[in-house]
Design a protein around this motif. Structure first.
Motif, PDB file in Angstrom:
ATOM      1  N   THR A  17       0.815  -1.222   0.000  1.00 48.06           N
ATOM      2  CA  THR A  17       0.000   0.000   0.000  1.00 48.06           C
ATOM      3  C   THR A  17       0.847   1.271   0.000  1.00 48.06           C
ATOM      4  O   THR A  17       0.540   2.227  -0.702  1.00 48.06           O
ATOM      5  CB  THR A  17      -0.913  -0.007   1.244  1.00 48.06           C
ATOM      6  OG1 THR A  17      -1.519  -1.291   1.315  1.00 48.06           O
ATOM      7  CG2 THR A  17      -1.999   1.044   1.163  1.00 48.06           C
ATOM      8  N   ARG A  18       1.955   1.215   0.747  1.00 49.65           N
ATOM      9  CA  ARG A  18       2.772   2.426   0.882  1.00 49.65           C
ATOM     10  C   ARG A  18       3.516   2.788  -0.406  1.00 49.65           C
ATOM     11  O   ARG A  18       4.156   3.817  -0.491  1.00 49.65           O
ATOM     12  CB  ARG A  18       3.777   2.240   2.035  1.00 49.65           C
ATOM     13  CG  ARG A  18       3.126   2.243   3.401  1.00 49.65           C
ATOM     14  CD  ARG A  18       4.062   1.699   4.477  1.00 49.65           C
ATOM     15  NE  ARG A  18       4.083   0.236   4.516  1.00 49.65           N
ATOM     16  CZ  ARG A  18       4.820  -0.483   5.360  1.00 49.65           C
ATOM     17  NH1 ARG A  18       5.618   0.117   6.223  1.00 49.65           N
ATOM     18  NH2 ARG A  18       4.776  -1.797   5.347  1.00 49.65           N
ATOM     19  N   MET A  19       3.453   1.908  -1.432  1.00 50.46           N
ATOM     20  CA  MET A  19       4.112   2.221  -2.703  1.00 50.46           C
ATOM     21  C   MET A  19       3.212   3.068  -3.611  1.00 50.46           C
ATOM     22  O   MET A  19       3.664   3.582  -4.620  1.00 50.46           O
ATOM     23  CB  MET A  19       4.481   0.942  -3.466  1.00 50.46           C
ATOM     24  CG  MET A  19       5.477   0.044  -2.800  1.00 50.46           C
ATOM     25  SD  MET A  19       7.096   0.745  -2.465  1.00 50.46           S
ATOM     26  CE  MET A  19       7.726   1.081  -4.050  1.00 50.46           C
ATOM     27  N   PRO A  25       1.501  -5.284  -7.803  1.00 52.11           N
ATOM     28  CA  PRO A  25       1.977  -5.710  -6.484  1.00 52.11           C
ATOM     29  C   PRO A  25       3.413  -5.234  -6.259  1.00 52.11           C
ATOM     30  O   PRO A  25       4.197  -5.177  -7.204  1.00 52.11           O
ATOM     31  CB  PRO A  25       1.921  -7.242  -6.542  1.00 52.11           C
ATOM     32  CG  PRO A  25       1.557  -7.631  -7.912  1.00 52.11           C
ATOM     33  CD  PRO A  25       1.224  -6.414  -8.705  1.00 52.11           C
ATOM     34  N   LYS A  26       3.722  -4.918  -5.014  1.00 50.34           N
ATOM     35  CA  LYS A  26       5.034  -4.346  -4.714  1.00 50.34           C
ATOM     36  C   LYS A  26       6.183  -5.198  -5.241  1.00 50.34           C
ATOM     37  O   LYS A  26       7.127  -4.670  -5.828  1.00 50.34           O
ATOM     38  CB  LYS A  26       5.175  -4.148  -3.201  1.00 50.34           C
ATOM     39  CG  LYS A  26       6.548  -3.644  -2.806  1.00 50.34           C
ATOM     40  CD  LYS A  26       6.590  -3.096  -1.400  1.00 50.34           C
ATOM     41  CE  LYS A  26       6.411  -4.127  -0.334  1.00 50.34           C
ATOM     42  NZ  LYS A  26       6.614  -3.559   1.009  1.00 50.34           N
ATOM     43  N   VAL A  27       6.073  -6.513  -5.062  1.00 51.63           N
ATOM     44  CA  VAL A  27       7.195  -7.372  -5.464  1.00 51.63           C
ATOM     45  C   VAL A  27       7.414  -7.396  -6.977  1.00 51.63           C
ATOM     46  O   VAL A  27       8.424  -7.904  -7.454  1.00 51.63           O
ATOM     47  CB  VAL A  27       7.030  -8.829  -4.952  1.00 51.63           C
ATOM     48  CG1 VAL A  27       7.114  -8.861  -3.441  1.00 51.63           C
ATOM     49  CG2 VAL A  27       5.745  -9.447  -5.472  1.00 51.63           C
ATOM     50  N   GLY A 107       9.493 -10.709   0.761  1.00 46.65           N
ATOM     51  CA  GLY A 107       9.723 -10.498  -0.675  1.00 46.65           C
ATOM     52  C   GLY A 107      10.144  -9.083  -1.025  1.00 46.65           C
ATOM     53  O   GLY A 107      10.443  -8.799  -2.186  1.00 46.65           O
ATOM     54  N   ASP A 108      10.186  -8.178  -0.048  1.00 44.00           N
ATOM     55  CA  ASP A 108      10.531  -6.788  -0.360  1.00 44.00           C
ATOM     56  C   ASP A 108      11.947  -6.437   0.113  1.00 44.00           C
ATOM     57  O   ASP A 108      12.226  -5.308   0.474  1.00 44.00           O
ATOM     58  CB  ASP A 108       9.484  -5.825   0.230  1.00 44.00           C
ATOM     59  CG  ASP A 108       9.361  -5.922   1.744  1.00 44.00           C
ATOM     60  OD1 ASP A 108      10.037  -6.768   2.350  1.00 44.00           O
ATOM     61  OD2 ASP A 108       8.559  -5.151   2.310  1.00 44.00           O
ATOM     62  N   THR A 109      12.829  -7.443   0.074  1.00 41.72           N
ATOM     63  CA  THR A 109      14.224  -7.228   0.509  1.00 41.72           C
ATOM     64  C   THR A 109      15.175  -7.582  -0.648  1.00 41.72           C
ATOM     65  O   THR A 109      15.914  -8.562  -0.574  1.00 41.72           O
ATOM     66  CB  THR A 109      14.516  -8.108   1.757  1.00 41.72           C
ATOM     67  OG1 THR A 109      13.394  -8.004   2.642  1.00 41.72           O
ATOM     68  CG2 THR A 109      15.752  -7.676   2.481  1.00 41.72           C
ATOM     69  N   GLY A 233      14.195  -3.582   4.195  1.00 44.26           N
ATOM     70  CA  GLY A 233      12.993  -3.834   3.409  1.00 44.26           C
ATOM     71  C   GLY A 233      12.580  -2.558   2.681  1.00 44.26           C
ATOM     72  O   GLY A 233      12.892  -1.454   3.124  1.00 44.26           O
ATOM     73  N   ILE A 234      11.879  -2.746   1.562  1.00 47.41           N
ATOM     74  CA  ILE A 234      11.449  -1.595   0.769  1.00 47.41           C
ATOM     75  C   ILE A 234       9.953  -1.402   0.916  1.00 47.41           C
ATOM     76  O   ILE A 234       9.164  -2.298   0.609  1.00 47.41           O
ATOM     77  CB  ILE A 234      11.833  -1.817  -0.695  1.00 47.41           C
ATOM     78  CG1 ILE A 234      13.349  -1.683  -0.799  1.00 47.41           C
ATOM     79  CG2 ILE A 234      11.132  -0.817  -1.614  1.00 47.41           C
ATOM     80  CD1 ILE A 234      13.882  -1.920  -2.137  1.00 47.41           C
ATOM     81  N   ASN A 235       9.568  -0.250   1.420  1.00 51.58           N
ATOM     82  CA  ASN A 235       8.145   0.011   1.628  1.00 51.58           C
ATOM     83  C   ASN A 235       7.646   1.237   0.895  1.00 51.58           C
ATOM     84  O   ASN A 235       6.452   1.398   0.703  1.00 51.58           O
ATOM     85  CB  ASN A 235       7.862   0.154   3.124  1.00 51.58           C
ATOM     86  CG  ASN A 235       8.207  -1.117   3.884  1.00 51.58           C
ATOM     87  OD1 ASN A 235       7.685  -2.187   3.581  1.00 51.58           O
ATOM     88  ND2 ASN A 235       9.112  -1.010   4.828  1.00 51.58           N
ATOM     89  N   THR A 236       8.544   2.128   0.497  1.00 53.98           N
ATOM     90  CA  THR A 236       8.104   3.382  -0.127  1.00 53.98           C
ATOM     91  C   THR A 236       8.842   3.593  -1.453  1.00 53.98           C
ATOM     92  O   THR A 236       9.912   3.022  -1.669  1.00 53.98           O
ATOM     93  CB  THR A 236       8.431   4.578   0.789  1.00 53.98           C
ATOM     94  OG1 THR A 236       9.859   4.672   0.906  1.00 53.98           O
ATOM     95  CG2 THR A 236       7.834   4.425   2.170  1.00 53.98           C
TER      96      THR A 236
END
Ligand code: UD1
Ligand code: CA
Length: 458
Positions: A17-19, A25-27, A107-109, A233-236
């Protein structure tokens, strides 16, 4: 590590959501042309080849389509109720396969290294831990889960940012959870049923396993990797771009160390799957992503985009060209301002000049299309000259048709070749012609109306 009792589980079901990316999807967000998840799989594959499972949910079809090689190792988490829930959903699959240990990775690393995983697994084994995880000293704890330790320095809990209460937990420590865990399935299984969503996010947290395991008298370890930012991790969007920049700088440095002459390296975006051989030269800002091979002695001028293409020795791609799915033979010259689309094949020393577009077309050895031309669904022999403004009319509104131009033919400027049509070897087509019928070898074809001379009225 060749240990068939250990598998990897990548958690990739969240939306991110924060992307602010709506449907993507973020990944699946690209970093130098590859989805974030590709990098996570790459880091895991030396250790877990064939034993890498991935939990998908939001945009599952999209993710699965992008990784056909993982087809039978996807687990669907229909509702994304948290990382603990994702683990529970995958559990039966892992048990069935007979694994004893599972390395769970967010999955966001994407910058994660195989070395970090290796260290985690080795430490967990050596100390016989039921649960071990990687932790880092974050510059700011932000949204990370914070690692609490007791007076003896032993891990006591991971408290999620949303649930962290300084009054209760004390000032926030800088040590945070990297979201990479090694679980001994035998000891963790009885704890899964105790996971609850009574917390600020109303989610099942995988991180609650830490307190549960400790309460159950199991060994729990945090393997601290200091300020290793590759574990963030990547959130933004900002974090995504920063991670990309980190990778980009590494890749560019690596190419320079191997003898590629990269001018203005800080403006070159080169993806992880590009092979650039020593002695190639890139003269300025560019984008080279996907599966690309750039051979020895190739020159790529600035402001060029190249993807899924092969450039052979001594080829020269001049400024502002766009290559996608092209195969360029030795000594060819492309551009400036050329566009090669999928299936464009240039044989040795062929030349394509400014504002020439090619798609699914072969340009034979030494042939030239120097200006303002479209060559689509065409087969062009050797030593052919294509005049300025030549267009292959390959589409009749329903189907695509082929144009064949045999060796040594000469196509005059501003010719329309209405496919299907063949121009025979050594034939000459007069400038301004619209060719709808085959031209026999060695003949001259002209279709334009004859020029008339009419006296002007006084
Ligand atoms: C998580 C950790 C946090 C850690 C941080 C490290 C939890 C509860 N918190 O927080 O302690 O510091 O990672 O980066 O785990 N996912 C699913 N299914 C779900 C929810 C998430 O597969 O139902 C996936 C996401 O796609 C993502 C990963 O799990 O790849 C982590 O989820 P995310 O929401 O980013 O967790 P964080 O809040 O970053
Ligand atoms: Ca995250």
């Amino acid at each position: 590590m060749n240990d068939t009792a250990t598998c990897a589980l990548v958690l990739a079901a969240g939306k991110g959501t924060r992307m602010h990316a709506r449907d993507l999807p973020k990944v699946m967000m690209p970093i130098l042309g590859e989805p974030m998840l590709w990098y996570v799989h790459r880091a895991l594959s030396p250790l877990f080849e064939g034993r890498m499972h991935t939990v998908v949910g939001f945009g599952a079809a999209h993710v699965q389509k992008a990784f056909p090689e993982h087809e039978d190792r996807f687990v669907l988490q229909e509702e994304q109720l948290g990382t603990g829930h994702a683990l529970k959903v995958a559990w039966p699959r892992l048990k069935e396969a007979g694994y004893r240990w599972v390395v769970v990775v967010n999955g966001d690393t994407p910058l994660l290294s195989p070395q970090a995983i290796g260290l985690l697994v080795a430490t967990a084994r050596e100390r016989k831990a039921a649960l071990a995880f990687l932790s880092i000293q974050a510059p700011e704890p932000n949204s990370f889960g914070r690692v609490l330790r007791d007076e003896d320095g032993r891990v006591a809990a991971i408290i999620e940012a949303k649930d962290y209460d300084p009054a209760k937990h004390g000032p926030a420590p800088r040590e945070v959870n990297a979201g990479i865990y090694c679980l001994d399935m035998k000891f963790v299984e009885p704890l899964l049923g105790w996971l609850s969503n009574r917390n600020a996010a109303r989610e099942y947290y995988i991180t609650d396993l830490v307190e549960l395991a400790i309460a159950d008298k199991n060994t729990v370890l945090a393997v601290n990797c200091g300020d290793d930012l590759t574990l963030m991790g990547i959130n933004t969007p900002r974090e995504l771009i920063e991670a990309e920049e980190h990778l980009r700088a590494d890749i560019v440095r690596e190419h320079m160390n191997h003898g590629v002459r990269l001018h203005n390296p800080s403006a070159c975006r080169i993806g992880p799957r590009a092979t650039i051989r020593p002695g190639a030269r890139i003269t300025g800002p560019c984008e080279i992503v996907g599966d690309v091979v750039i051979d020895h002695g190739v020159v790529v001028d600035a402001y060029t985009h190249i993807t899924e293409s092969w450039l052979s020795e001594g080829a020269h791609v001049r400024h502002f060209s766009h290559l996608e799915g092209a195969e360029v033979g030795p000594g060819c010259v492309i551009g400036p301002y050329a566009r090669l689309r999928p299936g464009a094949i240039l044989e040795r020393e062929a030349k394509v000049g400014n504002f020439v577009e090619m798609k699914k077309a072969v340009l034979g050895r030494g042939s030239k299309a120097s200006h303002l031309t479209y060559l689509g669904d065409a087969e062009i022999g050797e030593g052919v000259n294509i005049g300025a403004g030549t267009i292959t009319c390959n589409y009749d509104g329903t189907n695509k048709h082929k144009t064949i131009i045999e060796d040594g033919a000469f196509i005059g400027s501003n010719t329309a070749l209405v496919a299907p049509v063949t121009v025979g070897a050594g034939a000459l087509v007069g400038a301004g012609s619209t060719i709808t019928k085959d031209v026999a070898p060695g003949t001259l074809a002209v279709t334009r109306a004859e020029q008339r001379q009419i006296a002007r009225r006084k």
